[in-house]
Design a protein around this motif. Structure first.
Motif, PDB file in Angstrom:
ATOM      1  N   LEU A  59       0.824  -1.218   0.000  1.00 37.55           N
ATOM      2  CA  LEU A  59       0.000   0.000   0.000  1.00 37.55           C
ATOM      3  C   LEU A  59       0.853   1.262   0.000  1.00 37.55           C
ATOM      4  O   LEU A  59       0.501   2.254  -0.645  1.00 37.55           O
ATOM      5  CB  LEU A  59      -0.946  -0.011   1.204  1.00 37.55           C
ATOM      6  CG  LEU A  59      -2.079  -1.035   1.127  1.00 37.55           C
ATOM      7  CD1 LEU A  59      -2.863  -1.044   2.441  1.00 37.55           C
ATOM      8  CD2 LEU A  59      -2.989  -0.734  -0.044  1.00 37.55           C
ATOM      9  N   ALA A  60       1.962   1.236   0.713  1.00 31.03           N
ATOM     10  CA  ALA A  60       2.851   2.399   0.744  1.00 31.03           C
ATOM     11  C   ALA A  60       3.399   2.699  -0.648  1.00 31.03           C
ATOM     12  O   ALA A  60       3.508   3.860  -1.046  1.00 31.03           O
ATOM     13  CB  ALA A  60       3.999   2.165   1.723  1.00 31.03           C
ATOM     14  N   ALA A  61       3.750   1.651  -1.379  1.00 29.37           N
ATOM     15  CA  ALA A  61       4.273   1.856  -2.731  1.00 29.37           C
ATOM     16  C   ALA A  61       3.225   2.483  -3.643  1.00 29.37           C
ATOM     17  O   ALA A  61       3.558   3.280  -4.524  1.00 29.37           O
ATOM     18  CB  ALA A  61       4.745   0.523  -3.305  1.00 29.37           C
ATOM     19  N   LEU A  62       1.969   2.143  -3.422  1.00 27.62           N
ATOM     20  CA  LEU A  62       0.913   2.698  -4.267  1.00 27.62           C
ATOM     21  C   LEU A  62       0.493   4.101  -3.857  1.00 27.62           C
ATOM     22  O   LEU A  62       0.153   4.923  -4.702  1.00 27.62           O
ATOM     23  CB  LEU A  62      -0.314   1.776  -4.220  1.00 27.62           C
ATOM     24  CG  LEU A  62      -0.173   0.429  -4.918  1.00 27.62           C
ATOM     25  CD1 LEU A  62      -1.389  -0.430  -4.623  1.00 27.62           C
ATOM     26  CD2 LEU A  62      -0.009   0.630  -6.409  1.00 27.62           C
ATOM     27  N   LEU A  63       0.508   4.379  -2.556  1.00 26.68           N
ATOM     28  CA  LEU A  63      -0.111   5.604  -2.067  1.00 26.68           C
ATOM     29  C   LEU A  63       0.841   6.701  -1.640  1.00 26.68           C
ATOM     30  O   LEU A  63       0.444   7.869  -1.604  1.00 26.68           O
ATOM     31  CB  LEU A  63      -1.037   5.256  -0.884  1.00 26.68           C
ATOM     32  CG  LEU A  63      -2.138   4.237  -1.178  1.00 26.68           C
ATOM     33  CD1 LEU A  63      -2.887   3.891   0.096  1.00 26.68           C
ATOM     34  CD2 LEU A  63      -3.078   4.759  -2.241  1.00 26.68           C
ATOM     35  N   TRP A  64       2.069   6.378  -1.261  1.00 30.96           N
ATOM     36  CA  TRP A  64       2.934   7.381  -0.647  1.00 30.96           C
ATOM     37  C   TRP A  64       3.995   7.953  -1.572  1.00 30.96           C
ATOM     38  O   TRP A  64       4.890   8.665  -1.128  1.00 30.96           O
ATOM     39  CB  TRP A  64       3.628   6.802   0.582  1.00 30.96           C
ATOM     40  CG  TRP A  64       2.699   6.469   1.704  1.00 30.96           C
ATOM     41  CD1 TRP A  64       1.387   6.795   1.811  1.00 30.96           C
ATOM     42  CD2 TRP A  64       3.012   5.733   2.874  1.00 30.96           C
ATOM     43  NE1 TRP A  64       0.867   6.301   2.966  1.00 30.96           N
ATOM     44  CE2 TRP A  64       1.850   5.647   3.641  1.00 30.96           C
ATOM     45  CE3 TRP A  64       4.167   5.126   3.341  1.00 30.96           C
ATOM     46  CZ2 TRP A  64       1.815   4.983   4.851  1.00 30.96           C
ATOM     47  CZ3 TRP A  64       4.133   4.466   4.545  1.00 30.96           C
ATOM     48  CH2 TRP A  64       2.959   4.407   5.292  1.00 30.96           C
ATOM     49  N   GLY A  65       3.957   7.658  -2.823  1.00 29.66           N
ATOM     50  CA  GLY A  65       4.901   8.246  -3.769  1.00 29.66           C
ATOM     51  C   GLY A  65       6.313   7.743  -3.588  1.00 29.66           C
ATOM     52  O   GLY A  65       6.554   6.558  -3.355  1.00 29.66           O
ATOM     53  N   TRP A 101      10.330  -1.372  -0.252  1.00 26.47           N
ATOM     54  CA  TRP A 101      11.516  -2.210  -0.375  1.00 26.47           C
ATOM     55  C   TRP A 101      11.827  -2.917   0.935  1.00 26.47           C
ATOM     56  O   TRP A 101      12.150  -4.107   0.963  1.00 26.47           O
ATOM     57  CB  TRP A 101      12.724  -1.378  -0.804  1.00 26.47           C
ATOM     58  CG  TRP A 101      12.836  -1.260  -2.292  1.00 26.47           C
ATOM     59  CD1 TRP A 101      12.511  -0.177  -3.051  1.00 26.47           C
ATOM     60  CD2 TRP A 101      13.288  -2.261  -3.206  1.00 26.47           C
ATOM     61  NE1 TRP A 101      12.737  -0.444  -4.375  1.00 26.47           N
ATOM     62  CE2 TRP A 101      13.220  -1.719  -4.497  1.00 26.47           C
ATOM     63  CE3 TRP A 101      13.747  -3.558  -3.048  1.00 26.47           C
ATOM     64  CZ2 TRP A 101      13.590  -2.440  -5.626  1.00 26.47           C
ATOM     65  CZ3 TRP A 101      14.123  -4.272  -4.177  1.00 26.47           C
ATOM     66  CH2 TRP A 101      14.038  -3.711  -5.438  1.00 26.47           C
ATOM     67  N   VAL A 102      11.718  -2.190   2.019  1.00 25.73           N
ATOM     68  CA  VAL A 102      12.045  -2.773   3.324  1.00 25.73           C
ATOM     69  C   VAL A 102      10.981  -3.778   3.750  1.00 25.73           C
ATOM     70  O   VAL A 102      11.291  -4.902   4.154  1.00 25.73           O
ATOM     71  CB  VAL A 102      12.204  -1.659   4.381  1.00 25.73           C
ATOM     72  CG1 VAL A 102      12.354  -2.247   5.767  1.00 25.73           C
ATOM     73  CG2 VAL A 102      13.391  -0.784   4.038  1.00 25.73           C
ATOM     74  N   THR A 103       9.723  -3.391   3.654  1.00 21.29           N
ATOM     75  CA  THR A 103       8.654  -4.245   4.184  1.00 21.29           C
ATOM     76  C   THR A 103       8.362  -5.448   3.297  1.00 21.29           C
ATOM     77  O   THR A 103       8.015  -6.512   3.803  1.00 21.29           O
ATOM     78  CB  THR A 103       7.366  -3.435   4.394  1.00 21.29           C
ATOM     79  OG1 THR A 103       6.997  -2.813   3.162  1.00 21.29           O
ATOM     80  CG2 THR A 103       7.549  -2.393   5.464  1.00 21.29           C
ATOM     81  N   VAL A 104       8.502  -5.313   1.997  1.00 22.46           N
ATOM     82  CA  VAL A 104       8.267  -6.453   1.115  1.00 22.46           C
ATOM     83  C   VAL A 104       9.503  -7.353   1.087  1.00 22.46           C
ATOM     84  O   VAL A 104       9.396  -8.556   0.892  1.00 22.46           O
ATOM     85  CB  VAL A 104       7.858  -5.981  -0.296  1.00 22.46           C
ATOM     86  CG1 VAL A 104       7.730  -7.134  -1.263  1.00 22.46           C
ATOM     87  CG2 VAL A 104       6.546  -5.215  -0.223  1.00 22.46           C
ATOM     88  N   GLY A 105      10.663  -6.794   1.331  1.00 21.82           N
ATOM     89  CA  GLY A 105      11.884  -7.592   1.382  1.00 21.82           C
ATOM     90  C   GLY A 105      12.061  -8.350   2.684  1.00 21.82           C
ATOM     91  O   GLY A 105      12.812  -9.326   2.743  1.00 21.82           O
ATOM     92  N   ALA A 106      11.380  -7.940   3.731  1.00 18.88           N
ATOM     93  CA  ALA A 106      11.527  -8.593   5.040  1.00 18.88           C
ATOM     94  C   ALA A 106      11.159 -10.078   5.005  1.00 18.88           C
ATOM     95  O   ALA A 106      11.933 -10.899   5.523  1.00 18.88           O
ATOM     96  CB  ALA A 106      10.703  -7.850   6.089  1.00 18.88           C
ATOM     97  N   GLN A 133       8.171   4.057  -1.903  1.00 23.39           N
ATOM     98  CA  GLN A 133       9.034   3.090  -2.577  1.00 23.39           C
ATOM     99  C   GLN A 133      10.054   2.503  -1.606  1.00 23.39           C
ATOM    100  O   GLN A 133      10.311   1.296  -1.614  1.00 23.39           O
ATOM    101  CB  GLN A 133       9.769   3.743  -3.739  1.00 23.39           C
ATOM    102  CG  GLN A 133       8.876   4.073  -4.908  1.00 23.39           C
ATOM    103  CD  GLN A 133       9.647   4.765  -6.006  1.00 23.39           C
ATOM    104  OE1 GLN A 133      10.723   5.317  -5.783  1.00 23.39           O
ATOM    105  NE2 GLN A 133       9.088   4.751  -7.209  1.00 23.39           N
ATOM    106  N   TYR A 134      10.631   3.343  -0.776  1.00 28.02           N
ATOM    107  CA  TYR A 134      11.637   2.869   0.176  1.00 28.02           C
ATOM    108  C   TYR A 134      10.998   2.035   1.285  1.00 28.02           C
ATOM    109  O   TYR A 134      11.556   1.028   1.713  1.00 28.02           O
ATOM    110  CB  TYR A 134      12.415   4.048   0.752  1.00 28.02           C
ATOM    111  CG  TYR A 134      13.143   4.815  -0.324  1.00 28.02           C
ATOM    112  CD1 TYR A 134      14.216   4.237  -0.994  1.00 28.02           C
ATOM    113  CD2 TYR A 134      12.746   6.091  -0.693  1.00 28.02           C
ATOM    114  CE1 TYR A 134      14.885   4.923  -1.997  1.00 28.02           C
ATOM    115  CE2 TYR A 134      13.410   6.785  -1.696  1.00 28.02           C
ATOM    116  CZ  TYR A 134      14.475   6.190  -2.335  1.00 28.02           C
ATOM    117  OH  TYR A 134      15.137   6.855  -3.328  1.00 28.02           O
ATOM    118  N   VAL A 135       9.832   2.450   1.725  1.00 30.13           N
ATOM    119  CA  VAL A 135       9.099   1.668   2.730  1.00 30.13           C
ATOM    120  C   VAL A 135       8.743   0.305   2.143  1.00 30.13           C
ATOM    121  O   VAL A 135       8.869  -0.729   2.809  1.00 30.13           O
ATOM    122  CB  VAL A 135       7.836   2.422   3.198  1.00 30.13           C
ATOM    123  CG1 VAL A 135       6.986   1.555   4.108  1.00 30.13           C
ATOM    124  CG2 VAL A 135       8.215   3.720   3.888  1.00 30.13           C
TER     125      VAL A 135
END
Length: 66
Positions: free
Chosen positions: A20-26, A34-39, A30-32
């Motif tokens: 959701l962060a990648a879609l909504l936060w610009g 990378w971290v959360t999906v990579g965890a 993207q950085y959020v």
């Protein structure tokens, strides 16, 4: 909640948050993401390495076929 379900639920929540962060936060999202999906990937890789390096008794011996 059962103790053995805590880690999977937290990983699922982090992944959903990242997507959701990648879609909504610009660009910050993207950085959020990378971290959360990579965890979960890092967790699975860590468990795999730990299981491959630890001896577990009878299951750690190689099976010899004829």
């Amino acid at each position: 909640m059962d103790r053995c379900l805590t880690a999977p639920v937290l990983l699922a929540a982090a992944t959903i948050t990242g997507l959701l962060a990648a879609l909504l936060w610009g660009s910050v999202g993207q950085y959020v993401a990378w971290v959360t999906v990579g965890a979960p990937v890092l967790v699975v890789a860590g468990v795999w390495v730990r299981c491959r390096t630890r001896k577990t008794g009878q299951f750690s011996r190689p099976i010899r076929s004829k």
